[in-house]
Design a protein around this motif. Structure first.
Motif, PDB file in Angstrom:
ATOM      1  N   GLU A  67       0.192   3.238   6.041  1.00 17.20           N
ATOM      2  CA  GLU A  67       1.428   2.754   6.657  1.00 17.20           C
ATOM      3  C   GLU A  67       2.564   3.718   6.346  1.00 17.20           C
ATOM      4  O   GLU A  67       2.824   4.022   5.182  1.00 17.20           O
ATOM      5  N   ILE A  68       3.223   4.183   7.385  1.00 13.79           N
ATOM      6  CA  ILE A  68       4.340   5.116   7.245  1.00 13.79           C
ATOM      7  C   ILE A  68       5.620   4.378   7.631  1.00 13.79           C
ATOM      8  O   ILE A  68       5.763   3.946   8.784  1.00 13.79           O
ATOM      9  N   PRO A  69       6.571   4.223   6.694  1.00 16.59           N
ATOM     10  CA  PRO A  69       7.827   3.545   7.046  1.00 16.59           C
ATOM     11  C   PRO A  69       8.673   4.412   7.980  1.00 16.59           C
ATOM     12  O   PRO A  69       8.740   5.623   7.810  1.00 16.59           O
ATOM     13  N   SER A  72      13.846   2.973  11.314  1.00 15.13           N
ATOM     14  CA  SER A  72      14.250   1.702  11.911  1.00 15.13           C
ATOM     15  C   SER A  72      13.855   0.505  11.051  1.00 15.13           C
ATOM     16  O   SER A  72      14.218  -0.624  11.354  1.00 15.13           O
ATOM     17  N   GLY A  73      13.082   0.752   9.986  1.00 18.04           N
ATOM     18  CA  GLY A  73      12.595  -0.341   9.161  1.00 18.04           C
ATOM     19  C   GLY A  73      11.198  -0.800   9.563  1.00 18.04           C
ATOM     20  O   GLY A  73      10.552  -1.537   8.835  1.00 18.04           O
ATOM     21  N   ARG A  74      10.749  -0.353  10.720  1.00 15.05           N
ATOM     22  CA  ARG A  74       9.403  -0.702  11.170  1.00 15.05           C
ATOM     23  C   ARG A  74       8.386   0.201  10.482  1.00 15.05           C
ATOM     24  O   ARG A  74       8.744   1.121   9.754  1.00 15.05           O
ATOM     25  N   ILE A  75       7.139  -0.053  10.736  1.00 15.73           N
ATOM     26  CA  ILE A  75       6.063   0.717  10.111  1.00 15.73           C
ATOM     27  C   ILE A  75       5.198   1.347  11.203  1.00 15.73           C
ATOM     28  O   ILE A  75       4.871   0.704  12.200  1.00 15.73           O
ATOM     29  N   ARG A  76       4.856   2.589  10.996  1.00 15.66           N
ATOM     30  CA  ARG A  76       3.933   3.287  11.880  1.00 15.66           C
ATOM     31  C   ARG A  76       2.587   3.353  11.170  1.00 15.66           C
ATOM     32  O   ARG A  76       2.505   3.732  10.005  1.00 15.66           O
ATOM     33  N   ILE A  77       1.544   2.955  11.865  1.00 18.71           N
ATOM     34  CA  ILE A  77       0.198   2.985  11.294  1.00 18.71           C
ATOM     35  C   ILE A  77      -0.423   4.348  11.597  1.00 18.71           C
ATOM     36  O   ILE A  77      -0.453   4.785  12.742  1.00 18.71           O
ATOM     37  N   LEU A  78      -0.925   4.986  10.566  1.00 17.75           N
ATOM     38  CA  LEU A  78      -1.572   6.277  10.703  1.00 17.75           C
ATOM     39  C   LEU A  78      -3.024   6.125  10.269  1.00 17.75           C
ATOM     40  O   LEU A  78      -3.303   5.571   9.204  1.00 17.75           O
TER      41      LEU A  78
END
Length: 163
Positions: A67-69, A72-78
């Motif tokens: 999980e990459i923060p 925007s406060g959201r999380i990007r899944i890698l």
């Protein structure tokens, strides 16, 4: 090609793929195997990938989820593939990319060999002085929303055209 193999994957292409993966470095996947550990039995490991890809029995292992923060406060899944899978993917890329590259538009810069985001910025800057209008596209989640049936039909057509 051996008569028992379904796909003509050269060992040389697989070795070239391995060298590119090594250059890129990268983290270990879900199996925790590093590129250094993979190299401990390099010949055996490359043979195993070649054998499975050539016979059509290669199936990618699961990917490690990171999980990459975002700002925007959201999380990007890698997803982090294993070293083995990165080599298999690079091998496929070495065969597939030359077949599809001629079909891309000259003004397409994303994930193209020899092109970069800076090239896109440069041409955009140049064209700002040539034209008095702007088109902007933001294809959010494009790969999440693409019609995969149509995509695969296009891929098959390119493969048939290129024999």
């Amino acid at each position: 090609m051996s008569e028992t193999k379904s796909f003509n994957i050269s060992k040389h292409a697989l070795f070239q793929a391995y060298k590119r993966v090594k250059e890129n470095k990268g983290a270990a996947g879900v199996d925790r195997q590093t590129i250094s550990e993979f190299e401990g039995k390099l010949k055996d490991n490359l043979y195993k990938i070649w054998n499975r890809m050539s016979s059509g029995s290669y199936f990618p292992p699961p990917v490690k989820v990171v999980e990459i923060p975002k700002k925007s406060g959201r999380i990007r899944i890698l997803g982090v593939p294993s070293v083995e899978d990165r080599i298999a993917q690079m091998t496929a890329k070495l065969y597939f990319e030359p077949l599809v590259e001629p079909y891309f538009h000259n003004n397409s810069y994303g994930y193209r060999p020899g092109e970069s985001a800076l090239d896109a910025v440069e041409i955009t800057r140049k064209r700002c002085w040539e034209y008095n209008w702007v088109l902007e596209f933001d294809i959010k989640g494009m790969f999440d929303n693409i019609n995969h049936e149509l995509l695969m039909r296009a891929v098959k057509k390119i493969l048939i055209i290129n024999g």
